[in-house]
Design an enzyme around this catalytic site. Structure first.
Site, PDB file in Angstrom:
ATOM      1  N   ARG A 164     -12.986   1.689  87.974  1.00 64.81           N
ATOM      2  CA  ARG A 164     -13.726   2.200  86.825  1.00 64.81           C
ATOM      3  C   ARG A 164     -15.151   2.502  87.261  1.00 64.81           C
ATOM      4  NH1 ARG A 164     -10.739  -2.318  84.982  1.00 64.81           N
ATOM      5  NH2 ARG A 164      -9.224  -1.833  83.326  1.00 64.81           N
ATOM      6  N   LYS A 189     -13.313  -5.249  83.848  1.00 66.09           N
ATOM      7  CA  LYS A 189     -13.032  -5.247  82.412  1.00 66.09           C
ATOM      8  C   LYS A 189     -12.297  -6.530  82.039  1.00 66.09           C
ATOM      9  CE  LYS A 189     -11.451  -2.209  78.733  1.00 66.09           C
ATOM     10  NZ  LYS A 189     -10.840  -0.903  78.407  1.00 66.09           N
ATOM     11  N   HIS A 259     -13.294   8.864  84.718  1.00 69.46           N
ATOM     12  CA  HIS A 259     -12.058   8.147  84.396  1.00 69.46           C
ATOM     13  C   HIS A 259     -10.827   8.979  84.733  1.00 69.46           C
ATOM     14  CE1 HIS A 259     -10.527   4.476  82.533  1.00 69.46           C
ATOM     15  NE2 HIS A 259      -9.536   5.208  82.062  1.00 69.46           N
ATOM     16  N   ARG A 262      -9.492   7.896  87.936  1.00 69.04           N
ATOM     17  CA  ARG A 262      -8.700   6.667  87.771  1.00 69.04           C
ATOM     18  C   ARG A 262      -7.304   7.017  87.243  1.00 69.04           C
ATOM     19  NH1 ARG A 262      -8.715   1.105  86.827  1.00 69.04           N
ATOM     20  NH2 ARG A 262      -7.884   0.416  84.813  1.00 69.04           N
ATOM     21  N   HIS A 285      -5.247  -3.756  84.540  1.00 67.46           N
ATOM     22  CA  HIS A 285      -4.882  -3.692  83.127  1.00 67.46           C
ATOM     23  C   HIS A 285      -4.366  -5.052  82.665  1.00 67.46           C
ATOM     24  CE1 HIS A 285      -4.188   0.931  83.353  1.00 67.46           C
ATOM     25  NE2 HIS A 285      -5.401   0.649  82.923  1.00 67.46           N
ATOM     26  N   TYR A 294      -0.462   5.826  81.131  1.00 70.44           N
ATOM     27  CA  TYR A 294      -0.986   6.756  82.132  1.00 70.44           C
ATOM     28  C   TYR A 294       0.115   7.548  82.830  1.00 70.44           C
ATOM     29  CZ  TYR A 294      -5.649   4.604  82.017  1.00 70.44           C
ATOM     30  OH  TYR A 294      -6.881   4.155  81.641  1.00 70.44           O
TER      31      TYR A 294
END
Length: 313
Positions: A164, A189, A259, A262, A285, A294
């Site tokens: 990220r 994250k 992003h 990514r 994640h 995705y």
């Protein structure tokens, strides 16, 4: 509603404060903190008819009719996933109000008793093709300066390691293990650490950049001044956006976001047959369903299926 709090500092990194928003935001990663601060600011403005911001607004005075009205208004203006994220932030602040004794348990549970917003929107962003990534690297390579090498390294880490934007600017020299071609992402994250690996080819650019950067401790990726000198301090997230926008224009490719690189990383791994659980870990994640979103292979299969049809005019 009127506030009984005097305005306080907006720096959520400070400790020893008892403001519920401050306590809630302090638990988040920097990227989430910024996004959810904006969401809470919006909710505070809506609830006070524009008079109060998130720091002045008395969150503990909210009750179920207020939060239900906020949910309804959000649902008319934002995608379901965005609304649910905003409501999660609201619940988080109200939880801190309860913990601080500003809300009774009964009022707290009634106020947060909001159903999630159902629905799904088409995925945002796009996946860059291999040709587009190669064009980005080519324009970086043509610039014979430390900035060109740094920018190629940046593209390589975003598209080849799935970092990220906030994670790539937070990397430090000690986070890279060259013998393993491995990077340690600290407090990503969800405030989670993870290990990621540098893709073949991207490691060559990284090694070149480190020779130009030097061995001084500090940020892994750094600004380069107008005289071509490396300044050992961290890039900002805005600088990453500026760099990629500039390189995209030079390469003559369609607009993309950091992003999107990514997304490209995750989609390429899934296309290569890597199992989704491994991709989830590499991407950082919390939920495998986030990784699945995705996956663009289903769209390509649907497009190929329709291409077999022939409508005669």
């Amino acid at each position: 509603m009127t506030s009984s709090l005097a305005p306080i500092t907006t720096d959520p990194s400070l400790s020893g404060q008892t403001h519920p928003v401050l306590i809630y935001l302090a638990r988040l990663s920097p990227g989430s903190r910024r996004t959810l601060s904006e969401a809470l600011e919006l909710l505070a403005r809506w609830s006070s008819q524009g008079r109060l911001g998130l720091w002045e607004f008395p969150w503990w005075e909210l009750r179920y009719p207020h939060t239900a009205a906020l949910r309804s208004r959000l649902a008319t203006q934002y995608a379901p996933a965005t609304v649910n994220k905003q409501l999660a932030a609201l619940r988080g602040v109200l939880r801190e109000c309860w913990r601080l004794g500003l809300l009774t348990a009964e009022d707290y549970h009634r106020t947060i008793d909001l159903p999630t917003v159902k629905g799904q929107r088409l995925l945002r962003g796009r996946v860059l093709s291999e040709d587009e990534v190669n064009k980005l690297l080519a324009v970086c390579q043509r610039e014979h300066s430390p900035a060109g090498c740094r920018d190629a390294t940046l593209v390589g880490l975003l598209a080849g390691s799935g970092l990220r934007r906030a994670e790539v600017v937070a990397l430090q020299m000690q986070d890279y293990e060259p013998t393993e071609r491995r990077l340690r992402v600290r407090a990503g994250k969800g405030n989670k650490d993870r290990l990621v690996y540098v893709a073949p080819g991207a490691d060559v650019w990284l090694e070149r950049w480190l020779r130009l950067r030097g061995t001084q401790s500090g940020a892994l990726l750094c600004p380069v001044n107008r005289w071509g000198q490396v300044v050992v301090r961290a890039l900002t997230e805005q600088a990453v956006l500026h760099i990629l926008t500039k390189r995209g224009r030079q390469a003559g490719i369609a607009a993309f976001s950091p992003h999107d690189l990514r997304r490209t990383f995750i989609s390429n791994l899934l296309d290569a047959g890597v199992d989704v659980a491994t991709v989830q870990k590499l991407a950082g994640h919390a939920n495998v369903q986030t990784t699945v979103r995705y996956d663009r292979r289903d769209e390509r299969a649907k497009r190929a299926a329709v291409a077999r049809l022939q409508i005669r005019f």
